[in-house]
Structures are given as C-alpha cells and as structure tokens.
Design a protein around this motif. Structure first.
Motif, short mmCIF file in Angstrom:
data_model
loop_
_atom_site.label_atom_id
_atom_site.label_comp_id
_atom_site.label_asym_id
_atom_site.label_seq_id
_atom_site.Cartn_x
_atom_site.Cartn_y
_atom_site.Cartn_z
N TYR A 1 0.69 -1.05 -0.12
CA TYR A 1 0.02 0.04 0.02
C TYR A 1 0.84 1.32 -0.05
O TYR A 1 0.53 2.29 -0.60
CB TYR A 1 -0.89 0.01 1.11
CG TYR A 1 -2.36 -0.65 0.75
CD1 TYR A 1 -2.94 -0.51 -0.07
CD2 TYR A 1 -2.75 -1.97 1.66
CE1 TYR A 1 -4.27 -1.12 -0.48
CE2 TYR A 1 -3.76 -2.47 1.33
CZ TYR A 1 -4.52 -2.32 0.25
OH TYR A 1 -5.72 -2.90 0.17
N MET B 1 0.52 4.10 -2.72
CA MET B 1 0.20 5.51 -2.64
C MET B 1 1.33 6.24 -2.89
O MET B 1 1.09 7.54 -3.56
CB MET B 1 0.04 5.74 -0.78
CG MET B 1 -1.25 5.20 -0.42
SD MET B 1 -2.56 5.91 -0.90
CE MET B 1 -2.30 7.79 -0.74
N ASN B 2 2.39 5.83 -3.11
CA ASN B 2 3.70 6.54 -3.69
C ASN B 2 3.52 6.68 -5.13
O ASN B 2 3.56 8.00 -5.58
CB ASN B 2 4.88 5.82 -3.49
CG ASN B 2 6.15 6.57 -3.92
OD1 ASN B 2 6.46 7.55 -3.47
ND2 ASN B 2 6.57 6.02 -4.94
N ARG C 1 0.46 9.33 -5.70
CA ARG C 1 0.82 10.85 -5.26
C ARG C 1 1.54 11.29 -6.66
O ARG C 1 1.28 12.51 -6.96
CB ARG C 1 1.54 10.89 -4.10
CG ARG C 1 0.84 10.69 -2.74
CD ARG C 1 1.47 11.34 -1.75
NE ARG C 1 0.79 10.86 -0.63
CZ ARG C 1 0.58 10.09 0.35
NH1 ARG C 1 1.60 8.94 0.10
NH2 ARG C 1 0.20 9.82 1.56
N TRP D 1 -7.38 2.51 0.53
CA TRP D 1 -6.28 2.22 0.78
C TRP D 1 -5.75 2.74 2.13
O TRP D 1 -5.67 4.10 2.47
CB TRP D 1 -5.28 2.64 -0.22
CG TRP D 1 -5.39 1.89 -1.72
CD1 TRP D 1 -6.47 1.03 -1.80
CD2 TRP D 1 -5.02 2.39 -2.91
NE1 TRP D 1 -6.48 0.84 -3.36
CE2 TRP D 1 -5.54 1.56 -3.97
CE3 TRP D 1 -4.06 3.53 -3.20
CZ2 TRP D 1 -5.42 1.78 -5.27
CZ3 TRP D 1 -3.81 3.47 -4.52
CH2 TRP D 1 -4.53 2.87 -5.51
N ASP E 1 -3.16 4.66 4.48
CA ASP E 1 -1.98 5.34 4.27
C ASP E 1 -1.20 5.09 5.15
O ASP E 1 -1.21 5.00 6.59
CB ASP E 1 -2.53 6.75 4.00
CG ASP E 1 -1.59 7.69 3.10
OD1 ASP E 1 -0.35 7.17 2.94
OD2 ASP E 1 -1.83 8.85 2.86
N ASP F 1 -7.53 6.68 5.74
CA ASP F 1 -7.45 6.03 4.24
C ASP F 1 -7.44 6.92 3.19
O ASP F 1 -8.08 7.95 3.15
CB ASP F 1 -8.35 5.00 4.41
CG ASP F 1 -8.31 3.94 5.46
OD1 ASP F 1 -7.23 3.81 5.95
OD2 ASP F 1 -9.26 3.16 5.99
N PHE F 2 -7.04 6.35 2.09
CA PHE F 2 -7.25 6.99 0.74
C PHE F 2 -8.24 6.27 -0.22
O PHE F 2 -8.24 5.19 -0.33
CB PHE F 2 -5.83 7.21 -0.01
CG PHE F 2 -5.78 7.62 -1.40
CD1 PHE F 2 -5.78 9.03 -1.70
CD2 PHE F 2 -5.88 6.76 -2.50
CE1 PHE F 2 -5.96 9.54 -2.97
CE2 PHE F 2 -5.72 7.37 -3.81
CZ PHE F 2 -5.72 8.56 -3.82
N PRO G 1 -9.08 5.78 -3.69
CA PRO G 1 -8.60 6.11 -5.30
C PRO G 1 -9.58 6.34 -6.17
O PRO G 1 -9.26 7.08 -7.16
CB PRO G 1 -8.07 4.68 -5.58
CG PRO G 1 -8.65 3.61 -4.78
CD PRO G 1 -8.98 4.44 -3.27
#
Length: 262
Positions: A172, A176-177, A180, A212, A214, A230-231, A233
């Motif tokens: 994850y 996330m990387n 972004r 996801w 974070d 959480d993110f 998407p």
C-alpha cells in the motif's frame, strides 16, 4: 538514456562494430552492469553470434567481466576505465558509470536488476528514452520506481518489477507513492511486473479495495507507520486506469496483462 537502434544501412565492418559498441556502452552507462545474453539482445543478436564482438571489447579494456559468487557460471559485464573515459570524451555524464561492488555480490540485487533490464528490452520499440532508478530525479519524499520509460507521444511510464511479494503495508505504501506521483504528473502510468502470477493476483486484490490505508516511511529507521486515515482511489478520476499489472516471468516467457493499458 535515449533509446537508439542499430543502423542496419551500414555495410563496412568497422562502422558496424562502432555502432554496436555505442549501444553496448550506453546501456552499461545507464544500468551499470548487464549480462552477456541481455546485451546481445540489445544488439538484436544471439549470445553465440556476439561472442567475438564482446571479446574484442574486453581486449580493448572498454568493458570488464565479473562473476557473482552466487552465480559463478553466469558472465556479467560492466564498464572498464577505458570505456568510461571514452564516454566522458564524448560528453557523457559518467559520475555514476559503475555500481558498488557490494551490490554485485548480492544475488537478489543482481536478479532484480537483470529482470528490470529484460522488461525494458521488451519495450524498446515503443519508447524513446529510459532512465534507471539510480538516475531518476524526483522530489526527495517520493520513492523512485525501478525505471522510467518515455513515450514518443510525450508521457512517462513508471516500471516496478516485483520478484517477491512484499508485506501488505509495503504494497500500500507503494500504491500511494505512485498515486501521489501520478496526481502530481511526474509520470502518467505504472507498470507493475511480477515474476509469479499468485503475487500479481495478491497485489490486484489489495489494489481493488475501495480504500487504501495510508502509511509513512521513515528512511532513517526503516519503519513504516500508519497515518490513521485511508485514501479513496476512486475519488481521483481515472487513477485506477493508470495502473497496469503484468505477469512477466524472469525466465523471459510471454507476459500476461491484467488491467487497462496506459
């Protein structure tokens, strides 16, 4: 590195050798080392037919050979001092022309780097530039992908090769990387390549989650800690379509795609 191709119009032996030498030295400058079979593939040739050519580069001390203690039967090549000097005279940046010896003594690093090179070689016809991770320039808070490929259609694609399944929080963190970086338009898509199909399925299962978790990665301690939120998407239009999951075994068998291509 700008991706160039053999000049098949050349007829003189010396001109052909110079053309092949340029491609090999450029590849070793970008990736710091490679295998004989991959370099032969870079030239559109076989290992057997390239034997005399590589031997001549070794005799001229433009390249040098090394063997890993873990793969004593395999032959790997890297730039030698004369090769570095030749590239420097040609105006190339040779600050990172050679890798650390410690990296070449680690089997996992060698196999991973060769898998990345093999993946790049499969895609040379569709891109005009490649940057290996050691040469990628991104803001410090971004983790670099294994390689970046530039399309003639004027966009960059990141490449990640996964030989082994990482733990969930690291997966994850990777998602996330890239998310972004995609949002900031550092590149326009991500290829996740997998040596083993079960790992691909596992990553896709995590990727399909509506949220996801974070995490934050501390480069000093190496610890990964949750940020407590959480993110989502799907809140970013077309973000999921920027990820492509591909089963691409390290043995070079045909890849299998599992998502919408960029």
């Amino acid at each position: 590195m700008r991706i160039e191709h053999r000049d098949l119009t050349l007829t003189y032996t010396r001109a052909i050798r110079d053309d092949k030498r340029r491609l090999v030295l450029d590849w070793l400058l970008e990736f710091q080392f490679s295998s004989v079979d991959l370099l032969a593939r870079r030239l559109g040739a076989t290992t057997r037919s390239s034997y005399d050519f590589f031997r001549s580069l070794l005799k001229q001390h433009l390249i040098q050979e090394f063997k890993s203690v873990y793969t004593s039967r395999a032959r790997y090549l890297m730039l030698a001092k004369a090769g570095v000097d030749l590239l420097q005279v040609a105006g190339r940046d040779v600050a990172h022309a050679q890798t650390q010896t410690s990296r070449l003594n680690r089997y996992a690093h060698i196999m991973h780097d060769l898998a990345v090179q093999r993946a790049v070689l499969k895609r040379l016809a569709h891109y005009d530039q490649v940057i290996w991770d050691k040469h990628i320039a991104l803001p410090d808070h971004y983790e670099k992908p294994d390689a970046l490929l530039h399309s003639p259609k004027h966009y960059w694609v990141a490449l990640e090769y996964e030989r082994w399944r990482k733990e969930q929080k690291r997966i994850y963190l990777s998602f996330m990387n890239h998310a972004r970086a995609l949002i900031k338009r550092h590149y326009s898509g991500v290829y996740y390549l997998f040596d083993r199909e079960p790992d691909l399925v596992h990553y896709q299962t995590l990727f399909a989650a509506r949220e996801w978790p974070d995490y934050q990665y501390n480069r000093t301690s190496g610890k990964i800690t949750p940020l407590g939120h959480d993110f989502k998407p799907d809140s970013i239009k077309n973000l999921r379509n920027c990820f492509l999951f591909i089963h691409e075994p390290a043995d070079g068998t045909a890849p299998t795609e599992r998502a919408t291509a960029v």
